[in-house]
Scaffold this motif. Structure first.
Motif, PDB file in Angstrom:
ATOM      1  N   GLU A 149      37.034  57.938   9.484  1.00 52.20           N
ATOM      2  CA  GLU A 149      36.732  56.509   9.582  1.00 52.20           C
ATOM      3  C   GLU A 149      37.476  55.726   8.501  1.00 52.20           C
ATOM      4  O   GLU A 149      38.020  54.653   8.754  1.00 52.20           O
ATOM      5  CB  GLU A 149      35.220  56.271   9.450  1.00 52.20           C
ATOM      6  N   TYR A 152      41.212  55.524   9.271  1.00 55.95           N
ATOM      7  CA  TYR A 152      41.470  54.494  10.273  1.00 55.95           C
ATOM      8  C   TYR A 152      41.341  53.101   9.647  1.00 55.95           C
ATOM      9  O   TYR A 152      42.170  52.212   9.896  1.00 55.95           O
ATOM     10  CB  TYR A 152      40.515  54.643  11.460  1.00 55.95           C
ATOM     11  N   HIS A 181      37.927  61.344  19.323  1.00 56.34           N
ATOM     12  CA  HIS A 181      37.251  61.021  18.064  1.00 56.34           C
ATOM     13  C   HIS A 181      37.643  59.610  17.613  1.00 56.34           C
ATOM     14  O   HIS A 181      36.789  58.831  17.179  1.00 56.34           O
ATOM     15  CB  HIS A 181      37.589  62.059  17.006  1.00 56.34           C
ATOM     16  N   ILE A 185      35.281  56.314  16.891  1.00 56.37           N
ATOM     17  CA  ILE A 185      35.342  55.543  15.640  1.00 56.37           C
ATOM     18  C   ILE A 185      35.555  54.069  15.947  1.00 56.37           C
ATOM     19  O   ILE A 185      34.881  53.195  15.383  1.00 56.37           O
ATOM     20  CB  ILE A 185      36.464  56.071  14.719  1.00 56.37           C
TER      21      ILE A 185
END
Length: 191
Positions: A149, A152, A181, A185
């Motif tokens: 997370e 990103y 995934h 997120i």
């Protein structure tokens, strides 16, 4: 055509004279690649260091038929399979373009000639190598210490152009996760 790359070098080495710039300019090769083209193929020698004049390029490994993205370069940035370029040995990564791209290439022999005849380019080469080392070090630190997370979020905060220009499955690979995934997120962040 060379305004961007000249500015890049003048920021690296402010004392660059017009004559020294001309010597570099005379060694540069302009290359055009349509979207999806390979610039450097895994297993072949990388023939240049590539300044992206227009477009977007990606560097990646292929492992068991799966592409693992290690970097991107957009307008005003350099990208190369540096290990292969510097050692003149087969590349372990490939480089392709994600958009129609114009590259300004400095081929290996021409760069070596600049190093031999114009010492100021040794300084530029060192600064580019130092910048690359810092970039790779920071990327590795993020990959090893941040959650997916947070990795990103880092892209959102610092490389937003990638979200706009790169397919989600490539971003997921760059972050080190599956596309599914990354999708989870993104959905969680939207809430």
């Amino acid at each position: 055509m060379f305004d961007g790359i000249r500015q890049y070098y003048q920021e690296l080495i402010p004392k660059l004279s017009d004559e020294e710039w001309l010597q570099l300019e005379n060694r540069l090769v302009i290359e055009s690649y349509p979207k999806g083209s390979l610039v450097c193929r895994e297993g072949e020698n990388c023939k240049g260091v590539y300044y992206i004049h227009k477009g977007l390029a990606r560097l990646y490994y292929t492992v068991d038929g799966r592409e693992i993205c290690t970097g991107f370069a957009k307008e005003g940035e350099y990208l190369s399979e540096y290990d292969s370029f510097l050692t003149q040995s087969p590349a372990s990564q490939s480089m392709d373009v994600l958009e129609d791209t114009i590259i300004i290439n400095l081929p290996y022999e021409k760069m070596q000639d600049l190093y031999r005849n114009y010492p100021i380019y040794n300084q530029a080469g060192r600064k580019i190598a130092e910048g690359l080392f810092i970039l790779i070090s920071r990327y590795n630190t993020r990959l090893l210490t941040l959650s997916p997370e947070d990795r990103y979020q880092y892209i959102i905060d610092n490389q937003y152009h990638l979200i706009q220009r790169v397919p989600q499955y490539m971003l997921a690979s760059f972050i080190g996760i599956s596309p599914e995934h990354l999708s989870r997120i993104r959905k969680k962040m939207i809430r």
